[in-house]
Design a protein around this motif. Sequence first.
Motif, PDB file in Angstrom:
ATOM      1  N   VAL A   1       0.852  -1.192   0.000  1.00 44.93           N
ATOM      2  CA  VAL A   1       0.000   0.000   0.000  1.00 44.93           C
ATOM      3  C   VAL A   1       0.886   1.239   0.000  1.00 44.93           C
ATOM      4  N   THR A   2       0.641   2.121  -0.969  1.00 46.29           N
ATOM      5  CA  THR A   2       1.444   3.345  -1.059  1.00 46.29           C
ATOM      6  C   THR A   2       1.053   4.359  -0.001  1.00 46.29           C
TER       7      THR A   2
ATOM      8  N   PHE B   1       1.038  12.431   1.079  1.00 48.40           N
ATOM      9  CA  PHE B   1       0.609  11.838   2.340  1.00 48.40           C
ATOM     10  C   PHE B   1       1.875  11.638   3.164  1.00 48.40           C
ATOM     11  N   ALA B   2       1.826  11.872   4.476  1.00 54.24           N
ATOM     12  CA  ALA B   2       3.038  11.802   5.305  1.00 54.24           C
ATOM     13  C   ALA B   2       3.733  10.443   5.214  1.00 54.24           C
ATOM     14  N   GLY B   3       2.948   9.378   5.172  1.00 58.07           N
ATOM     15  CA  GLY B   3       3.504   8.032   5.113  1.00 58.07           C
ATOM     16  C   GLY B   3       3.521   7.459   3.714  1.00 58.07           C
ATOM     17  N   HIS B   4       3.542   8.313   2.694  1.00 54.65           N
ATOM     18  CA  HIS B   4       3.480   7.830   1.314  1.00 54.65           C
ATOM     19  C   HIS B   4       4.746   7.073   0.937  1.00 54.65           C
ATOM     20  N   LEU B   5       4.548   5.937   0.253  1.00 59.44           N
ATOM     21  CA  LEU B   5       5.650   5.122  -0.224  1.00 59.44           C
ATOM     22  C   LEU B   5       5.605   4.997  -1.744  1.00 59.44           C
ATOM     23  N   SER B   6       6.772   4.859  -2.323  1.00 63.75           N
ATOM     24  CA  SER B   6       6.919   4.471  -3.725  1.00 63.75           C
ATOM     25  C   SER B   6       7.749   3.202  -3.698  1.00 63.75           C
ATOM     26  N   PHE B   7       7.679   2.441  -4.798  1.00 60.61           N
ATOM     27  CA  PHE B   7       8.416   1.186  -4.860  1.00 60.61           C
ATOM     28  C   PHE B   7       9.229   1.173  -6.138  1.00 60.61           C
ATOM     29  N   ALA B   8      10.554   1.099  -5.985  1.00 56.91           N
ATOM     30  CA  ALA B   8      11.454   1.066  -7.137  1.00 56.91           C
ATOM     31  C   ALA B   8      11.656  -0.386  -7.553  1.00 56.91           C
ATOM     32  N   HIS B   9      11.345  -0.683  -8.797  1.00 54.86           N
ATOM     33  CA  HIS B   9      11.417  -2.039  -9.327  1.00 54.86           C
ATOM     34  C   HIS B   9      12.706  -2.239 -10.100  1.00 54.86           C
TER      35      HIS B   9
END
Length: 166
Positions: free
Chosen positions: A74-75, A157-165
Amino acid sequence: EPMQKPKAGTPVALAQDVRLLLAPNPGPMTHWGTNTYLLGQVQIAVIDPGPESDAHLDAILAATKGEAITHILVTHAHADHTPLAARLSELTGAPILGFGTADAGRSDLMQRLARTDVLEGGEGVDTRFRPDIEVRDGDQITGEHWQLRVVHTPGHFAGHLSFAHG
């Protein structure tokens, strides 16, 4: 060339191991709908499972038939990204990974504003969201034939995530 509107519930291949699955929730904050991503071919990571929708859940399960959903990522905890995560986890046994609860990572100022209700709920925050596993910047997530690096990208969003593939 701009992307053509995908049909909700029909997977679109974006790269060798990446498919897009559009949720049926068009609106001013979601445009055509929430983008759910399916990563992998044997062990699947579902990124942003989307809103509570039987049709979208059925589309995710149909798109991954014969494969194992092993991770739910979850981003951020907006209501168009997270509500389906719990049901998908119950059905597949896959853990939910995210930064934390909806208020995780908020600055002191944002915490004070939230307590005074100045934010008025923001953009549909999913206050019920709880990941099974909290991940942080630089963490590695792996499945069969794929690997992701977690990138903490606060702002939207403060807890926003991205995922590097890759």
